[in-house]
Design a protein around this motif. Structure first.
Motif, PDB file in Angstrom:
ATOM      1  N   UNK A   5      -8.400  10.187  -8.522  1.00 26.07           N
ATOM      2  CA  UNK A   5      -9.674  10.079  -7.730  1.00 26.07           C
ATOM      3  C   UNK A   5      -9.868   8.572  -7.380  1.00 26.07           C
ATOM      4  N   UNK A   6      -9.845   7.754  -8.275  1.00 25.82           N
ATOM      5  CA  UNK A   6     -10.009   6.463  -7.937  1.00 25.82           C
ATOM      6  C   UNK A   6      -8.906   5.639  -6.961  1.00 25.82           C
ATOM      7  N   UNK A   7      -7.627   6.057  -7.350  1.00 26.35           N
ATOM      8  CA  UNK A   7      -6.698   5.633  -6.463  1.00 26.35           C
ATOM      9  C   UNK A   7      -6.426   6.284  -4.989  1.00 26.35           C
ATOM     10  N   UNK A   8      -7.084   7.289  -5.045  1.00 29.74           N
ATOM     11  CA  UNK A   8      -7.315   8.276  -3.609  1.00 29.74           C
ATOM     12  C   UNK A   8      -8.250   7.565  -2.761  1.00 29.74           C
ATOM     13  N   UNK A   9      -9.200   7.060  -3.362  1.00 33.92           N
ATOM     14  CA  UNK A   9      -9.983   6.339  -2.725  1.00 33.92           C
ATOM     15  C   UNK A   9      -9.740   5.118  -1.976  1.00 33.92           C
ATOM     16  N   UNK A  10      -8.760   4.309  -2.749  1.00 36.89           N
ATOM     17  CA  UNK A  10      -8.044   3.060  -1.944  1.00 36.89           C
ATOM     18  C   UNK A  10      -7.177   3.492  -1.136  1.00 36.89           C
ATOM     19  N   UNK A  11      -6.279   4.755  -1.381  1.00 41.25           N
ATOM     20  CA  UNK A  11      -5.186   4.884  -0.414  1.00 41.25           C
ATOM     21  C   UNK A  11      -5.647   5.631   0.838  1.00 41.25           C
ATOM     22  N   UNK A  12      -6.355   6.488   0.683  1.00 42.07           N
ATOM     23  CA  UNK A  12      -6.960   7.287   1.828  1.00 42.07           C
ATOM     24  C   UNK A  12      -7.404   6.589   3.151  1.00 42.07           C
ATOM     25  N   UNK A  13      -7.320   7.374   4.142  1.00 34.01           N
ATOM     26  CA  UNK A  13      -7.956   6.832   5.365  1.00 34.01           C
ATOM     27  C   UNK A  13      -7.111   5.538   5.772  1.00 34.01           C
ATOM     28  N   UNK A  14      -5.842   5.368   5.382  1.00 32.28           N
ATOM     29  CA  UNK A  14      -5.010   4.416   5.897  1.00 32.28           C
ATOM     30  C   UNK A  14      -5.231   3.064   5.543  1.00 32.28           C
ATOM     31  N   UNK A  15      -5.984   2.690   4.417  1.00 29.90           N
ATOM     32  CA  UNK A  15      -6.571   1.653   4.009  1.00 29.90           C
ATOM     33  C   UNK A  15      -5.676   0.595   3.479  1.00 29.90           C
ATOM     34  N   UNK A  16      -4.314   0.968   3.134  1.00 28.91           N
ATOM     35  CA  UNK A  16      -3.117   0.222   2.651  1.00 28.91           C
ATOM     36  C   UNK A  16      -2.114   0.144   3.838  1.00 28.91           C
ATOM     37  N   UNK A  17      -2.012  -1.096   4.355  1.00 27.69           N
ATOM     38  CA  UNK A  17      -0.893  -1.211   5.378  1.00 27.69           C
ATOM     39  C   UNK A  17      -1.087  -0.262   6.543  1.00 27.69           C
ATOM     40  N   UNK A  74      -7.294  -1.687 -10.436  1.00 25.42           N
ATOM     41  CA  UNK A  74      -6.802  -0.977  -9.004  1.00 25.42           C
ATOM     42  C   UNK A  74      -6.398  -2.053  -8.192  1.00 25.42           C
ATOM     43  N   UNK A  75      -6.859  -3.264  -8.000  1.00 24.16           N
ATOM     44  CA  UNK A  75      -6.588  -4.055  -6.883  1.00 24.16           C
ATOM     45  C   UNK A  75      -5.113  -4.526  -7.244  1.00 24.16           C
ATOM     46  N   UNK A  76      -4.601  -4.732  -8.334  1.00 28.09           N
ATOM     47  CA  UNK A  76      -3.281  -5.170  -8.541  1.00 28.09           C
ATOM     48  C   UNK A  76      -2.397  -4.001  -8.483  1.00 28.09           C
ATOM     49  N   UNK A  77      -2.836  -2.385  -8.520  1.00 27.43           N
ATOM     50  CA  UNK A  77      -1.891  -1.501  -8.319  1.00 27.43           C
ATOM     51  C   UNK A  77      -1.872  -1.405  -6.713  1.00 27.43           C
ATOM     52  N   UNK A  78      -2.959  -1.462  -6.022  1.00 28.85           N
ATOM     53  CA  UNK A  78      -2.868  -1.446  -4.577  1.00 28.85           C
ATOM     54  C   UNK A  78      -1.803  -2.256  -3.904  1.00 28.85           C
ATOM     55  N   UNK A  79      -2.319  -3.681  -4.623  1.00 23.98           N
ATOM     56  CA  UNK A  79      -1.199  -4.996  -4.054  1.00 23.98           C
ATOM     57  C   UNK A  79       0.346  -4.364  -4.351  1.00 23.98           C
ATOM     58  N   UNK A  80       0.526  -3.746  -5.193  1.00 20.31           N
ATOM     59  CA  UNK A  80       2.067  -3.385  -5.684  1.00 20.31           C
ATOM     60  C   UNK A  80       2.566  -2.337  -4.686  1.00 20.31           C
ATOM     61  N   UNK A  81       1.672  -1.342  -4.247  1.00 25.12           N
ATOM     62  CA  UNK A  81       1.764  -0.349  -3.353  1.00 25.12           C
ATOM     63  C   UNK A  81       2.081  -0.959  -1.923  1.00 25.12           C
ATOM     64  N   UNK A  82       1.161  -1.981  -1.578  1.00 23.91           N
ATOM     65  CA  UNK A  82       1.224  -2.740  -0.558  1.00 23.91           C
ATOM     66  C   UNK A  82       2.753  -3.380  -0.146  1.00 23.91           C
ATOM     67  N   UNK A  83       3.215  -4.139  -1.342  1.00 26.75           N
ATOM     68  CA  UNK A  83       4.535  -4.781  -1.375  1.00 26.75           C
ATOM     69  C   UNK A  83       5.497  -3.924  -1.291  1.00 26.75           C
ATOM     70  N   UNK A  84       5.553  -2.435  -1.825  1.00 22.86           N
ATOM     71  CA  UNK A  84       6.515  -1.547  -1.673  1.00 22.86           C
ATOM     72  C   UNK A  84       6.705  -1.054  -0.337  1.00 22.86           C
ATOM     73  N   UNK A  85       5.604  -0.935   0.338  1.00 21.95           N
ATOM     74  CA  UNK A  85       5.352  -0.326   1.604  1.00 21.95           C
ATOM     75  C   UNK A  85       6.076  -1.526   2.578  1.00 21.95           C
TER      76      UNK A  85
END
Length: 186
Positions: free
Chosen positions: A73-85, A151-162
């Motif tokens: 649920x928390x990760x979805x709030x960070x990933x939804x609506x094209x918020x990462x890259x 969560x911020x570190x996880x989102x940053x890792x996902x952004x690097x992977x993208x």
């Protein structure tokens, strides 16, 4: 009125009442009703349950979307609506027989959030990851406590992977892209 119109052919007959008993029209006996070629109201295979659809991954994916874990649920709030890259993610996406937690289809990237039960199912997860990678996807995994605590570190890792686009596959040494033609021999 006739039962035949010279321009349109035979006129439609009224349907028999429920129960299938023939009805008399103006003193005539109607033939018994014939089976209708369209499927019944219960679906394309008749009335009753649909076992051919119950085990489809889309049904399970829908159930998982309705009951996410706290970390999902928390990760979805960070990933939804094209918020990462600016990339669109989907939740609980069927990939072959498996269901990925989050998938960026345009980037062929899957993000998995694993709880403690995955530590016990490492062999299953490895086979699952191999299958998904064989379909052309990249897979990154995070533990629930990483998502909940950083969560911020996880989102940053996902952004690097993208940002890291996988390099295109090099052509095979002797195939369509080779320097020698079909008829050449040495």
């Amino acid at each position: 009125m006739d039962r035949f119109d010279s321009k349109r052919g035979p006129l439609p007959q009224p349907l028999p009442p429920a129960g299938g008993e023939p009805v008399a029209l103006r003193g005539e006996e109607c033939p018994p009703p014939i089976a209708h070629p369209l499927p019944q109201a219960g679906g394309d295979r008749g009335e009753g349950s649909r076992p051919f659809r119950e085990n489809r991954p889309t049904r399970k994916a829908r159930e998982l979307r309705l009951n996410p874990t706290d970390a999902e649920r928390r990760l979805w709030r960070a990933l939804s609506r094209r918020q990462v890259a600016g990339v669109r993610f989907n939740r609980q996406v069927p990939v072959g027989p498996y269901i990925a937690d989050f998938a960026a289809r345009s980037e062929k990237l899957i993000v998995e959030v694993d709880g403690g039960q995955h530590d016990e199912r490492a062999a299953y997860d490895e086979a699952r990851t191999r299958h998904i990678k064989a379909q052309g996807w990249r897979v990154i995994r995070f533990w629930n406590n990483d998502v909940l605590g950083n969560l911020e570190g996880v989102v940053a890792t996902i952004a690097r992977a993208l940002a890291e686009k996988p390099s295109p596959q090099s052509p095979p040494a002797c195939g369509r892209g080779s320097a020698r033609g079909k008829g050449d021999s040495q």
